[in-house]
Design an enzyme around this catalytic site. Sequence first.
Site, PDB file in Angstrom:
ATOM      1  N   ASP A 284      30.117  33.633  17.072  1.00 29.88           N
ATOM      2  CA  ASP A 284      30.770  32.679  17.975  1.00 29.88           C
ATOM      3  C   ASP A 284      29.843  32.271  19.103  1.00 29.88           C
ATOM      4  O   ASP A 284      28.792  32.849  19.301  1.00 29.88           O
ATOM      5  CB  ASP A 284      32.000  33.346  18.594  1.00 29.88           C
TER       6      ASP A 284
ATOM      7  N   LYS B 259      33.588  27.745  18.416  1.00 29.99           N
ATOM      8  CA  LYS B 259      34.350  26.604  18.918  1.00 29.99           C
ATOM      9  C   LYS B 259      34.015  26.519  20.397  1.00 29.99           C
ATOM     10  O   LYS B 259      33.793  27.519  21.046  1.00 29.99           O
ATOM     11  CB  LYS B 259      35.851  26.857  18.775  1.00 29.99           C
TER      12      LYS B 259
ATOM     13  N   MET C 226      40.423  31.813  29.570  1.00 28.61           N
ATOM     14  CA  MET C 226      40.427  30.387  29.211  1.00 28.61           C
ATOM     15  C   MET C 226      41.260  29.568  30.186  1.00 28.61           C
ATOM     16  O   MET C 226      41.935  28.623  29.790  1.00 28.61           O
ATOM     17  CB  MET C 226      41.002  30.200  27.783  1.00 28.61           C
TER      18      MET C 226
HETATM   19  N1  SAH Z   1      37.506  37.956  22.739  1.00 33.23           N
HETATM   20  C1  SAH Z   1      37.016  37.610  24.054  1.00 33.23           C
HETATM   21  C2  SAH Z   1      37.802  36.473  24.675  1.00 33.23           C
HETATM   22  C3  SAH Z   1      37.670  35.181  23.925  1.00 33.23           C
HETATM   23  S1  SAH Z   1      38.517  33.846  24.696  1.00 33.23           S
HETATM   24  C4  SAH Z   1      37.061  38.858  24.952  1.00 33.23           C
HETATM   25  O1  SAH Z   1      37.650  39.866  24.572  1.00 33.23           O
HETATM   26  O2  SAH Z   1      36.470  38.823  26.023  1.00 33.23           O
HETATM   27  C5  SAH Z   1      37.228  33.129  25.674  1.00 33.23           C
HETATM   28  C6  SAH Z   1      37.497  33.355  27.134  1.00 33.23           C
HETATM   29  O3  SAH Z   1      37.034  34.642  27.494  1.00 33.23           O
HETATM   30  C7  SAH Z   1      36.747  32.437  28.059  1.00 33.23           C
HETATM   31  O4  SAH Z   1      37.431  31.197  28.203  1.00 33.23           O
HETATM   32  C8  SAH Z   1      36.789  33.207  29.343  1.00 33.23           C
HETATM   33  O5  SAH Z   1      38.030  33.138  29.966  1.00 33.23           O
HETATM   34  C9  SAH Z   1      36.612  34.619  28.834  1.00 33.23           C
HETATM   35  N2  SAH Z   1      35.199  35.031  28.881  1.00 33.23           N
HETATM   36  C10 SAH Z   1      34.392  35.310  27.852  1.00 33.23           C
HETATM   37  N3  SAH Z   1      33.173  35.687  28.292  1.00 33.23           N
HETATM   38  C11 SAH Z   1      33.224  35.640  29.632  1.00 33.23           C
HETATM   39  C12 SAH Z   1      32.303  35.915  30.675  1.00 33.23           C
HETATM   40  N4  SAH Z   1      31.053  36.334  30.424  1.00 33.23           N
HETATM   41  N5  SAH Z   1      32.723  35.774  31.963  1.00 33.23           N
HETATM   42  C13 SAH Z   1      33.957  35.368  32.248  1.00 33.23           C
HETATM   43  N6  SAH Z   1      34.875  35.081  31.305  1.00 33.23           N
HETATM   44  C14 SAH Z   1      34.518  35.214  30.016  1.00 33.23           C
END
Ligand code: SAH
Length: 481
Positions: A35, A57, A172
């Site tokens: 991803d 995506k 998100m």
């Molecule tokens: N599976 C992932 C989440 C996927 S949804 C997890 O467990 O972290 C994607 C969302 O994750 C982004 O829109 C944001 O809100 C958050 N996210 C992912 N990486 C991030 C980061 N380095 N810093 C802040 N938010 C993050």
Amino acid sequence: MTGIVHLVGAGPGDPGLLTVRAVELIGEADVILYDRLIPPEALSHARPDATITYVGKQGEGPQFPQDDTHRLLLEHARAGRRVVRLKGGDPFVFGRGGEEALALREAGVPFEVVPGVTAGVAAPAYAGIPVTHRDVASGVAFVTGHEDPSKPGTSIDWPALARFPGTLVFYMGVRTLPRIAEELVAGGRSPDEPVAVVERGTLPGQRTLLATLGDVAERAEQEQVRAPAITLVGPVADLREQLAWLESRPLHGRTVAVTRARAQASALAARLRALGAAVVEAPAIRIRPLEPTLPPMGVYDLVCVTSPNGAELLLDRLRDARELAGITVAAIGPGTARALRSRGVEPDVVPERAVAEGLVEALAGIPAQRALIARAAEGRDVLPEALRARGAEVDVVALYETVAEPLSDAARDAAAEADDLLFTSASSVRHFAAAGGALDGPRLVSIGPATSEELRSHGAEPDLEADPHTPDGLIEALLRT
Ligand code: SAH
């Protein structure tokens, strides 16, 4: 035979937050489907012959349809391959990992789930915010701030969320921030309730906005907060004022480019990262060992080693460290001394100033009839000339040469945009410039006089010169500015 699919979490961005199991599986995989929000470094563990495919995506940007991802997973697994489905954070937290697991289950394909460090916990932690805290928050809820646009109305029970007795963590939720704040206040939360928005959590550019429900939408707009970001609502956000640890590191927010050979750069890079810097590795040189014939050590009464590489390669050539018994061993500086010690040889002479002139001074009064200087092909002649002037017979043996390492466009551009550009030798200056590296953007930091001279010969004045002329000195120089 059917292969297996591993649904693997890659953590929130800092490559140090990959799990041991994730690294192991990435290294074994035949196929990796990844991803967008995975740390790029994660893929460096892959086998060179692995098939690596992007299936991510991006907000409103390019979408790789979920059905196609399912199809690829099944196709590769049925062909008997080991597949790693690599996702940002944790695969089962807003990662659609559940859907993929169901599709595999339905098709009878075996799978394994490797949890990851989820952004909703990690980004706050790196911002100095514990998501739960005794007497302040006894629970935490993970919520999606991005509602499925195809659904009418709202799928989130806002009044219930507003009543939730604990911390709310939104994933998100950057674009919907005004809506989140509005609904929570309408549901009874105080407009004064603390909110933290952590952008690019755990990554070098991490930024945290501390606000309240009342003003967070406006302030995030002013500060141009962008995805990926975690929005955290609750009184624990205020703990940041005492617990922010990352952003208070001395080099936080600074990007430092290192031009040293890759083999030597990692220790320096690790120390810079520990001080909070984002490090760009732009190696301009590489060490190529040479195969000189060496006379037996017994003919010398003095052996001078002028770099850690020289120390390593000299000792590789000896059959037995006792060949140096009774010979005065001189190291040019502390790094070279360390390299000798790590191979069981304690240097007799280490000058205070880690330059050839310093070594000449330190050797005054030390007998030398026949001396060996073990060094790079392109070293300076200060030391051999000084020893010869004292009447010594001097053999200069080149154990390696420094050759150009091709500089990728990405590394060249990243180095040009760095705040500081570090040079640890004259040869790295020469090859960096020859490879088209820019010397006119970042602050130029030189390890010592010979390196500074080389910079000047390219029309660039060093902004800082290390003193002592060692990697430690370089770091001290950076910390002074
Ligand atoms: N599976 C992932 C989440 C996927 S949804 C997890 O467990 O972290 C994607 C969302 O994750 C982004 O829109 C944001 O809100 C958050 N996210 C992912 N990486 C991030 C980061 N380095 N810093 C802040 N938010 C993050």
